[in-house]
Design a protein around this motif. Structure first.
Motif, PDB file in Angstrom:
ATOM      1  N   MET A   1       0.850  -1.193   0.000  1.00 26.67           N
ATOM      2  CA  MET A   1       0.000   0.000   0.000  1.00 26.67           C
ATOM      3  C   MET A   1       0.884   1.240   0.000  1.00 26.67           C
ATOM      4  O   MET A   1       2.012   1.223   0.498  1.00 26.67           O
ATOM      5  CB  MET A   1      -0.925   0.033   1.219  1.00 26.67           C
ATOM      6  CG  MET A   1      -2.009  -1.011   1.215  1.00 26.67           C
ATOM      7  SD  MET A   1      -3.228  -0.713   2.539  1.00 26.67           S
ATOM      8  CE  MET A   1      -4.401  -2.019   2.172  1.00 26.67           C
ATOM      9  N   ALA A   2       0.358   2.315  -0.580  1.00 23.78           N
ATOM     10  CA  ALA A   2       1.094   3.579  -0.602  1.00 23.78           C
ATOM     11  C   ALA A   2       0.088   4.714  -0.723  1.00 23.78           C
ATOM     12  O   ALA A   2      -1.063   4.520  -1.108  1.00 23.78           O
ATOM     13  CB  ALA A   2       2.084   3.608  -1.764  1.00 23.78           C
ATOM     14  N   GLY A   3       0.544   5.920  -0.400  1.00 22.18           N
ATOM     15  CA  GLY A   3      -0.328   7.080  -0.548  1.00 22.18           C
ATOM     16  C   GLY A   3       0.433   8.374  -0.355  1.00 22.18           C
ATOM     17  O   GLY A   3       1.378   8.445   0.428  1.00 22.18           O
ATOM     18  N   ASP A   4       0.032   9.398  -1.113  1.00 25.23           N
ATOM     19  CA  ASP A   4       0.532  10.754  -0.894  1.00 25.23           C
ATOM     20  C   ASP A   4      -0.418  11.400   0.109  1.00 25.23           C
ATOM     21  O   ASP A   4      -1.343  12.125  -0.266  1.00 25.23           O
ATOM     22  CB  ASP A   4       0.562  11.520  -2.216  1.00 25.23           C
ATOM     23  CG  ASP A   4       1.531  10.880  -3.201  1.00 25.23           C
ATOM     24  OD1 ASP A   4       2.723  10.781  -2.875  1.00 25.23           O
ATOM     25  OD2 ASP A   4       1.081  10.472  -4.294  1.00 25.23           O
ATOM     26  N   LEU A   5      -0.197  11.134   1.376  1.00 28.44           N
ATOM     27  CA  LEU A   5      -1.202  11.438   2.395  1.00 28.44           C
ATOM     28  C   LEU A   5      -0.691  12.300   3.537  1.00 28.44           C
ATOM     29  O   LEU A   5      -1.450  12.628   4.455  1.00 28.44           O
ATOM     30  CB  LEU A   5      -1.765  10.128   2.967  1.00 28.44           C
ATOM     31  CG  LEU A   5      -0.756   9.061   3.412  1.00 28.44           C
ATOM     32  CD1 LEU A   5      -0.306   9.258   4.838  1.00 28.44           C
ATOM     33  CD2 LEU A   5      -1.367   7.683   3.228  1.00 28.44           C
ATOM     34  N   LEU A   6       0.573  12.669   3.494  1.00 26.63           N
ATOM     35  CA  LEU A   6       1.157  13.410   4.603  1.00 26.63           C
ATOM     36  C   LEU A   6       1.251  14.901   4.285  1.00 26.63           C
ATOM     37  O   LEU A   6       1.385  15.277   3.122  1.00 26.63           O
ATOM     38  CB  LEU A   6       2.554  12.856   4.915  1.00 26.63           C
ATOM     39  CG  LEU A   6       2.576  11.361   5.264  1.00 26.63           C
ATOM     40  CD1 LEU A   6       4.018  10.859   5.368  1.00 26.63           C
ATOM     41  CD2 LEU A   6       1.837  11.092   6.556  1.00 26.63           C
ATOM     42  N   PRO A   7       1.178  15.771   5.301  1.00 18.81           N
ATOM     43  CA  PRO A   7       1.067  15.437   6.727  1.00 18.81           C
ATOM     44  C   PRO A   7      -0.359  15.076   7.126  1.00 18.81           C
ATOM     45  O   PRO A   7      -1.321  15.511   6.486  1.00 18.81           O
ATOM     46  CB  PRO A   7       1.507  16.727   7.414  1.00 18.81           C
ATOM     47  CG  PRO A   7       1.108  17.810   6.455  1.00 18.81           C
ATOM     48  CD  PRO A   7       1.300  17.226   5.082  1.00 18.81           C
ATOM     49  N   LEU A   8      -0.466  14.275   8.170  1.00 20.78           N
ATOM     50  CA  LEU A   8      -1.753  13.947   8.767  1.00 20.78           C
ATOM     51  C   LEU A   8      -1.975  14.816   9.999  1.00 20.78           C
ATOM     52  O   LEU A   8      -1.015  15.197  10.673  1.00 20.78           O
ATOM     53  CB  LEU A   8      -1.782  12.475   9.198  1.00 20.78           C
ATOM     54  CG  LEU A   8      -1.818  11.404   8.108  1.00 20.78           C
ATOM     55  CD1 LEU A   8      -1.692  10.032   8.748  1.00 20.78           C
ATOM     56  CD2 LEU A   8      -3.086  11.494   7.287  1.00 20.78           C
ATOM     57  N   PRO A   9      -3.221  15.114  10.330  1.00 22.18           N
ATOM     58  CA  PRO A   9      -3.471  15.837  11.576  1.00 22.18           C
ATOM     59  C   PRO A   9      -3.074  15.000  12.782  1.00 22.18           C
ATOM     60  O   PRO A   9      -3.001  13.772  12.715  1.00 22.18           O
ATOM     61  CB  PRO A   9      -4.984  16.085  11.550  1.00 22.18           C
ATOM     62  CG  PRO A   9      -5.538  15.048  10.626  1.00 22.18           C
ATOM     63  CD  PRO A   9      -4.472  14.812   9.599  1.00 22.18           C
TER      64      PRO A   9
ATOM     65  N   ARG B   1       6.479  15.072  10.427  1.00 26.35           N
ATOM     66  CA  ARG B   1       6.974  16.312  11.028  1.00 26.35           C
ATOM     67  C   ARG B   1       8.492  16.336  11.065  1.00 26.35           C
ATOM     68  O   ARG B   1       9.130  17.373  10.830  1.00 26.35           O
ATOM     69  CB  ARG B   1       6.415  16.475  12.438  1.00 26.35           C
ATOM     70  CG  ARG B   1       4.972  16.906  12.506  1.00 26.35           C
ATOM     71  CD  ARG B   1       4.476  16.999  13.940  1.00 26.35           C
ATOM     72  NE  ARG B   1       5.403  17.717  14.805  1.00 26.35           N
ATOM     73  CZ  ARG B   1       5.214  17.896  16.104  1.00 26.35           C
ATOM     74  NH1 ARG B   1       4.129  17.406  16.691  1.00 26.35           N
ATOM     75  NH2 ARG B   1       6.100  18.539  16.831  1.00 26.35           N
ATOM     76  N   ALA B   2       9.086  15.199  11.361  1.00 25.94           N
ATOM     77  CA  ALA B   2      10.537  15.137  11.506  1.00 25.94           C
ATOM     78  C   ALA B   2      11.267  15.119  10.174  1.00 25.94           C
ATOM     79  O   ALA B   2      12.377  15.650  10.067  1.00 25.94           O
ATOM     80  CB  ALA B   2      10.922  13.903  12.321  1.00 25.94           C
ATOM     81  N   THR B   3      10.674  14.507   9.152  1.00 26.61           N
ATOM     82  CA  THR B   3      11.382  14.290   7.890  1.00 26.61           C
ATOM     83  C   THR B   3      10.902  15.166   6.746  1.00 26.61           C
ATOM     84  O   THR B   3      11.617  15.332   5.760  1.00 26.61           O
ATOM     85  CB  THR B   3      11.235  12.827   7.447  1.00 26.61           C
ATOM     86  OG1 THR B   3       9.855  12.563   7.139  1.00 26.61           O
ATOM     87  CG2 THR B   3      11.696  11.864   8.543  1.00 26.61           C
ATOM     88  N   GLY B   4       9.679  15.687   6.828  1.00 25.57           N
ATOM     89  CA  GLY B   4       9.106  16.432   5.717  1.00 25.57           C
ATOM     90  C   GLY B   4       8.562  15.553   4.609  1.00 25.57           C
ATOM     91  O   GLY B   4       8.129  16.056   3.565  1.00 25.57           O
ATOM     92  N   ALA B   5       8.561  14.236   4.804  1.00 24.59           N
ATOM     93  CA  ALA B   5       8.046  13.321   3.789  1.00 24.59           C
ATOM     94  C   ALA B   5       6.549  13.532   3.593  1.00 24.59           C
ATOM     95  O   ALA B   5       5.814  13.850   4.538  1.00 24.59           O
ATOM     96  CB  ALA B   5       8.314  11.871   4.187  1.00 24.59           C
TER      97      ALA B   5
ATOM     98  N   GLY C   1      13.135   8.804   0.624  1.00 25.58           N
ATOM     99  CA  GLY C   1      12.262   9.964   0.593  1.00 25.58           C
ATOM    100  C   GLY C   1      10.825   9.705   0.986  1.00 25.58           C
ATOM    101  O   GLY C   1       9.984  10.595   0.884  1.00 25.58           O
ATOM    102  N   ARG C   2      10.532   8.503   1.470  1.00 29.76           N
ATOM    103  CA  ARG C   2       9.184   8.134   1.895  1.00 29.76           C
ATOM    104  C   ARG C   2       9.230   7.690   3.352  1.00 29.76           C
ATOM    105  O   ARG C   2      10.285   7.359   3.872  1.00 29.76           O
ATOM    106  CB  ARG C   2       8.629   7.007   1.036  1.00 29.76           C
ATOM    107  CG  ARG C   2       8.588   7.310  -0.463  1.00 29.76           C
ATOM    108  CD  ARG C   2       8.564   6.012  -1.240  1.00 29.76           C
ATOM    109  NE  ARG C   2       8.481   6.192  -2.677  1.00 29.76           N
ATOM    110  CZ  ARG C   2       9.510   6.464  -3.467  1.00 29.76           C
ATOM    111  NH1 ARG C   2      10.736   6.593  -2.951  1.00 29.76           N
ATOM    112  NH2 ARG C   2       9.355   6.594  -4.769  1.00 29.76           N
TER     113      ARG C   2
END
Length: 268
Positions: A119-127, A231-235, A199-200
């Protein structure tokens, strides 16, 4: 069939993340990239750290048969059991149709019921996540890491000492990986972690103590690990590999399935 690029990404994430995890656990671990096969094997009591996967794209039935026999031979040469991971969408149609038969002939049998999925997704950042029953603790001590191992042992049916052998003592897990416990009334009941790879963020070893399942704890602590990792990586993209039991959780977070996966062990 899903998008081939997503399925290739899923396989490459496994190879990349397991390289990091195993060399942290044992600098002498068997980490090799053979033609069409990635070996990621620590010969650990924690069987998840003993892994072989097929890496070719468009593998045909004849090549699949040879590679399954080679993978089984590698596994038989180890002192501790582990798993062969097969990403079905990397096989051609004929190879997919013959997979079960070819695996059986190679001396391999299903290790888990059902079929997992990448599974994968362009979903960040999350609340920031919230669950009324839980507080979240980042794993930074040996006691917390032992609790993380114990939850995985109970969830996946491993002996406690085997899971502890795979995790305890790791500086990476306590300081480099974003590993979190979901704690209810002072007791750790669920866990999840994220680690940066190519990068993920890769989500790994999500588990809920069987006594506390079906309360949303696994989803909540996964959201926490993703939130803090981003938050830590910016991914902004995340990947994971789900068992059949865990797969229904992740689309609620924003993940989309790609390649179905099968997990094999050596036939007893």
């Amino acid at each position: 069939m899903h998008e081939l690029a997503d399925s290739v990404e899923s396989m490459e994430q496994l190879a990349s993340v397991w390289r990091t995890l195993l060399l942290d656990r044992d600098p002498e671990a068997d980490v090799r990239d053979l033609p069409g096969i990635a070996v990621r094997w620590a010969d650990s009591r924690f069987a998840f750290w003993n892994c072989v996967t097929l890496t070719g794209v468009g593998t045909d039935a004849e090549l699949l048969e040879r590679q399954l026999k080679e993978a089984a031979q590698i596994m038989r040469g180890k002192s501790r059991p582990g798993f062969l991971w097969v990403f079905e969408d990397l096989l051609d149609d004929e190879a997919r149709a013959t997979l079960d038969t070819a695996a059986e002939q190679a001396g391999l049998a299903y290790a888990f019921p059902g079929t997992g999925t990448g599974m994968a997704g362009d979903l960040l950042p999350l609340p920031a996540p919230h669950h009324p029953d839980l507080t979240f603790e980042r794993v930074t001590t040996e006691d917390q890491l032992r609790a993380y191992a114990d939850i995985n042992a109970r969830a996946y049916g491993f002996p406690l000492e085997d899971a502890r052998d795979g995790l305890t003592g790791s500086t990476l897990w306590m300081h480099g990986i974003h590993a979190y416990l979901g704690v209810r009334d002072g007791t750790p009941v669920a866990c999840a972690a994220t680690v940066e790879a190519q990068g993920r963020l890769f989500v790994l070893l999500v588990a809920t103590d069987p006594r506390w399942q079906r309360r949303g704890y696994g989803e909540a602590v996964t959201r926490k690990a993703l939130n803090e990792g981003a938050r830590a990586t910016g991914a902004t993209r995340a990947t994971l590999h789900a068992t059949a039991a865990g797969a229904p959780v992740y689309p609620r977070i924003g993940f989309r399935p790609n390649s179905p996966m099968r997990f094999y062990g050596l036939t007893p």
